[in-house]
Design an enzyme around this catalytic site. Structure first.
Site, PDB file in Angstrom:
ATOM      1  N   SER A  17      15.680  17.460   5.812  1.00  0.00           N
ATOM      2  CA  SER A  17      14.907  18.489   6.525  1.00  0.00           C
ATOM      3  C   SER A  17      15.691  19.131   7.673  1.00  0.00           C
ATOM      4  O   SER A  17      15.639  20.363   7.825  1.00  0.00           O
ATOM      5  CB  SER A  17      13.594  17.893   7.044  1.00  0.00           C
ATOM      6  OG  SER A  17      12.761  17.611   5.957  1.00  0.00           O
ATOM      7  N   LYS A  64       2.558   9.434   7.428  1.00  0.00           N
ATOM      8  CA  LYS A  64       1.755  10.639   7.207  1.00  0.00           C
ATOM      9  C   LYS A  64       0.265  10.420   7.479  1.00  0.00           C
ATOM     10  O   LYS A  64      -0.441  11.359   7.849  1.00  0.00           O
ATOM     11  CB  LYS A  64       1.952  11.149   5.781  1.00  0.00           C
ATOM     12  CG  LYS A  64       3.363  11.671   5.560  1.00  0.00           C
ATOM     13  CD  LYS A  64       3.543  12.240   4.182  1.00  0.00           C
ATOM     14  CE  LYS A  64       5.021  12.526   3.958  1.00  0.00           C
ATOM     15  NZ  LYS A  64       5.273  13.191   2.706  1.00  0.00           N
ATOM     16  N   GLY A 121       2.076   5.031  -7.868  1.00  0.00           N
ATOM     17  CA  GLY A 121       1.959   4.964  -6.411  1.00  0.00           C
ATOM     18  C   GLY A 121       0.621   5.481  -5.935  1.00  0.00           C
ATOM     19  O   GLY A 121      -0.021   6.303  -6.619  1.00  0.00           O
ATOM     20  N   ALA A 122       0.199   4.972  -4.775  1.00  0.00           N
ATOM     21  CA  ALA A 122      -1.112   5.336  -4.251  1.00  0.00           C
ATOM     22  C   ALA A 122      -1.052   5.566  -2.739  1.00  0.00           C
ATOM     23  O   ALA A 122      -2.036   5.362  -2.028  1.00  0.00           O
ATOM     24  CB  ALA A 122      -2.113   4.227  -4.601  1.00  0.00           C
ATOM     25  N   GLY A 123       0.114   5.991  -2.257  1.00  0.00           N
ATOM     26  CA  GLY A 123       0.283   6.235  -0.815  1.00  0.00           C
ATOM     27  C   GLY A 123      -0.060   7.667  -0.449  1.00  0.00           C
ATOM     28  O   GLY A 123      -0.807   8.344  -1.168  1.00  0.00           O
ATOM     29  N   GLY A 124       0.474   8.120   0.653  1.00  0.00           N
ATOM     30  CA  GLY A 124       0.166   9.451   1.175  1.00  0.00           C
ATOM     31  C   GLY A 124       0.542  10.565   0.222  1.00  0.00           C
ATOM     32  O   GLY A 124      -0.231  11.515   0.025  1.00  0.00           O
ATOM     33  N   GLY A 229      13.128  15.144  -6.610  1.00  0.00           N
ATOM     34  CA  GLY A 229      12.260  15.673  -5.547  1.00  0.00           C
ATOM     35  C   GLY A 229      12.826  16.856  -4.785  1.00  0.00           C
ATOM     36  O   GLY A 229      12.211  17.312  -3.812  1.00  0.00           O
TER      37      GLY A 229
HETATM   38  P1  NDP Z   1       3.657   5.572   1.363  1.00  0.00           P
HETATM   39  O1  NDP Z   1       4.283   4.526   2.216  1.00  0.00           O
HETATM   40  O2  NDP Z   1       2.419   6.246   1.837  1.00  0.00           O
HETATM   41  O3  NDP Z   1       3.311   4.939  -0.099  1.00  0.00           O
HETATM   42  C1  NDP Z   1       4.247   4.208  -0.787  1.00  0.00           C
HETATM   43  C2  NDP Z   1       3.709   3.840  -2.172  1.00  0.00           C
HETATM   44  O4  NDP Z   1       4.811   3.296  -2.886  1.00  0.00           O
HETATM   45  C3  NDP Z   1       2.606   2.801  -2.201  1.00  0.00           C
HETATM   46  O5  NDP Z   1       1.722   3.101  -3.250  1.00  0.00           O
HETATM   47  C4  NDP Z   1       3.358   1.501  -2.478  1.00  0.00           C
HETATM   48  O6  NDP Z   1       2.588   0.518  -3.184  1.00  0.00           O
HETATM   49  C5  NDP Z   1       4.444   2.003  -3.394  1.00  0.00           C
HETATM   50  N1  NDP Z   1       5.668   1.192  -3.394  1.00  0.00           N
HETATM   51  C6  NDP Z   1       6.514   0.980  -2.367  1.00  0.00           C
HETATM   52  N2  NDP Z   1       7.550   0.221  -2.768  1.00  0.00           N
HETATM   53  C7  NDP Z   1       7.351  -0.043  -4.083  1.00  0.00           C
HETATM   54  C8  NDP Z   1       8.070  -0.755  -5.065  1.00  0.00           C
HETATM   55  N3  NDP Z   1       9.206  -1.392  -4.769  1.00  0.00           N
HETATM   56  N4  NDP Z   1       7.580  -0.808  -6.326  1.00  0.00           N
HETATM   57  C9  NDP Z   1       6.445  -0.159  -6.636  1.00  0.00           C
HETATM   58  N5  NDP Z   1       5.689   0.534  -5.740  1.00  0.00           N
HETATM   59  C10 NDP Z   1       6.149   0.594  -4.488  1.00  0.00           C
HETATM   60  O7  NDP Z   1       4.834   6.621   1.046  1.00  0.00           O
HETATM   61  P2  NDP Z   1       4.752   8.202   0.849  1.00  0.00           P
HETATM   62  O8  NDP Z   1       3.677   8.488  -0.129  1.00  0.00           O
HETATM   63  O9  NDP Z   1       4.732   8.903   2.153  1.00  0.00           O
HETATM   64  O10 NDP Z   1       6.206   8.542   0.208  1.00  0.00           O
HETATM   65  C11 NDP Z   1       6.550   8.026  -1.053  1.00  0.00           C
HETATM   66  C12 NDP Z   1       7.867   8.615  -1.543  1.00  0.00           C
HETATM   67  O11 NDP Z   1       7.795  10.025  -1.761  1.00  0.00           O
HETATM   68  C13 NDP Z   1       9.038   8.402  -0.590  1.00  0.00           C
HETATM   69  O12 NDP Z   1      10.144   7.970  -1.332  1.00  0.00           O
HETATM   70  C14 NDP Z   1       9.288   9.780  -0.003  1.00  0.00           C
HETATM   71  O13 NDP Z   1      10.645   9.951   0.352  1.00  0.00           O
HETATM   72  C15 NDP Z   1       8.918  10.672  -1.181  1.00  0.00           C
HETATM   73  N6  NDP Z   1       8.519  12.023  -0.772  1.00  0.00           N
HETATM   74  C16 NDP Z   1       9.279  13.104  -1.130  1.00  0.00           C
HETATM   75  C17 NDP Z   1       8.919  14.371  -0.781  1.00  0.00           C
HETATM   76  C18 NDP Z   1       9.746  15.535  -1.183  1.00  0.00           C
HETATM   77  O14 NDP Z   1       9.595  16.607  -0.589  1.00  0.00           O
HETATM   78  N7  NDP Z   1      10.576  15.429  -2.188  1.00  0.00           N
HETATM   79  C19 NDP Z   1       7.716  14.655   0.035  1.00  0.00           C
HETATM   80  C20 NDP Z   1       6.970  13.471   0.302  1.00  0.00           C
HETATM   81  C21 NDP Z   1       7.375  12.220  -0.052  1.00  0.00           C
HETATM   82  P3  NDP Z   1       1.652  -0.582  -2.406  1.00  0.00           P
HETATM   83  O15 NDP Z   1       0.323   0.089  -2.187  1.00  0.00           O
HETATM   84  O16 NDP Z   1       1.573  -1.694  -3.389  1.00  0.00           O
HETATM   85  O17 NDP Z   1       2.367  -0.944  -1.143  1.00  0.00           O
END
Ligand code: NDP
Length: 264
Positions: A17, A64, A121-124, A229
């Site tokens: 960024s 986020k 995945g189920a994060g932000g 990405g």
């Molecule tokens: P969060 O921390 O909110 O969520 C992470 C998710 O990944 C959770 O569901 C977590 O599962 C899962 N996870 C983490 N490690 C592992 C693993 N080793 N194996 C399986 N599942 C895993 O992260 P964000 O949603 O903010 O970001 C996720 C990714 O997206 C990052 O890599 C970020 O760089 C990328 N991204 C890229 C963008 C772009 O513009 N290209 C924009 C936004 C994000 P659990 O619930 O079990 O912990």
């Protein structure tokens, strides 16, 4: 007046960024500078933002959702999902937006006839993309390593699975929104699950940029049409930059300058 922007994350050293936004500021002669800030404690986001004297910021993994909580006001799509990736200082108030979902839709605009999507995945990021997919009338299955975060998606009527109870189906698109493969060689799910899913899809996208993740590597080996990405990053960055510069710059010129920065 010189404006200062930053990205907050942990880790944050990988973020492109600063290069993207500085390329726009420098080449379009906008008096601003963009830096990066390693933020360990998401609860300190607001005080750090104001103590640095920022005009705006981006927020990346894992802050986020803390960013949403820190805002005085949240606008647009971000309000619907509770996830903020762009912050603006509006007269001393912290205003939150989300540009990730539209950035992703920009990235996959060349993928045709998408109806069924499997999201890892189920994060932000998943929250943003899934809500956008549902808004577009698409069907979404969410697969996550652990159960806790799935309840959010169950309420949205998505099919939800953990690795233990996953029931594979046929998809048009697989999307990795996990951080598996960002700084390690992990897959977003066990290899057998990934292999089965790859046999039953046409397109694959990964939110991670800057390296070919093991997940994308497997998809490429199968000859599937893939996207890392980078275009999502570009899409969300252009929209964030418009907010930073209060829509004073031409969108096409922003896109061009940001694209150039990918080759620095
Ligand atoms: P969060 O921390 O909110 O969520 C992470 C998710 O990944 C959770 O569901 C977590 O599962 C899962 N996870 C983490 N490690 C592992 C693993 N080793 N194996 C399986 N599942 C895993 O992260 P964000 O949603 O903010 O970001 C996720 C990714 O997206 C990052 O890599 C970020 O760089 C990328 N991204 C890229 C963008 C772009 O513009 N290209 C924009 C936004 C994000 P659990 O619930 O079990 O912990």
């Amino acid at each position: 007046m010189h404006k200062l922007f930053s990205i907050f994350g942990n880790p944050v050293s990988h973020s492109r960024s600063p290069l993207m936004h500085n390329s726009v500021f420098k080449n379009l002669h906008y008096n601003a500078c963009y830096t990066r800030t390693l933020l360990k404690d998401g609860n300190k986001l607001k005080e750090t933002f104001f103590s640095l004297g920022l005009s705006g910021a981006n927020v990346t993994v894992p802050h986020k959702e803390s960013a949403y909580a820190a805002c005085d006001e949240v606008r647009g799509f971000a309000k619907k999902i509770g996830v903020v990736n762009t912050l603006i200082n509006e007269n001393g108030k912290l205003i939150g937006y989300n540009t990730d979902a539209d950035g992703f839709m920009y990235a996959i605009s060349e993928f045709k006839n998408i109806k069924e999507i499997l999201v890892f995945g189920a994060g932000g990021t998943a929250k943003a993309l899934v809500q956008k997919f549902l808004d577009e009338g698409l069907h979404v299955t969410v697969l996550n390593r652990s159960k806790a975060r799935l309840s959010y998606f169950e309420k949205l009527n998505c099919k939800c699975y953990t690795w233990e109870n996953f029931q594979p189906d046929t998809y048009d698109l697989l999307v990795n929104t996990t951080s598996a493969g960002l700084k390690d060689d992990n897959l977003p799910a066990p290899k057998e699950i990934i292999k089965t899913a790859l046999q039953n899809t046409r397109y694959v996208a990964d939110a991670i940029y800057g390296r070919t993740t093991p997940f994308l590597q497997l998809a490429m080996e199968k000859g599937l049409t893939c996207k890392d990405g980078a275009d999502m990053l570009l899409g969300q960055g252009v929209l964030a930059n418009e907010l930073f510069c209060n829509f004073e710059l031409d969108k096409e010129a922003i896109t061009k300058e940001m694209q150039k920065s990918f080759f620095y």
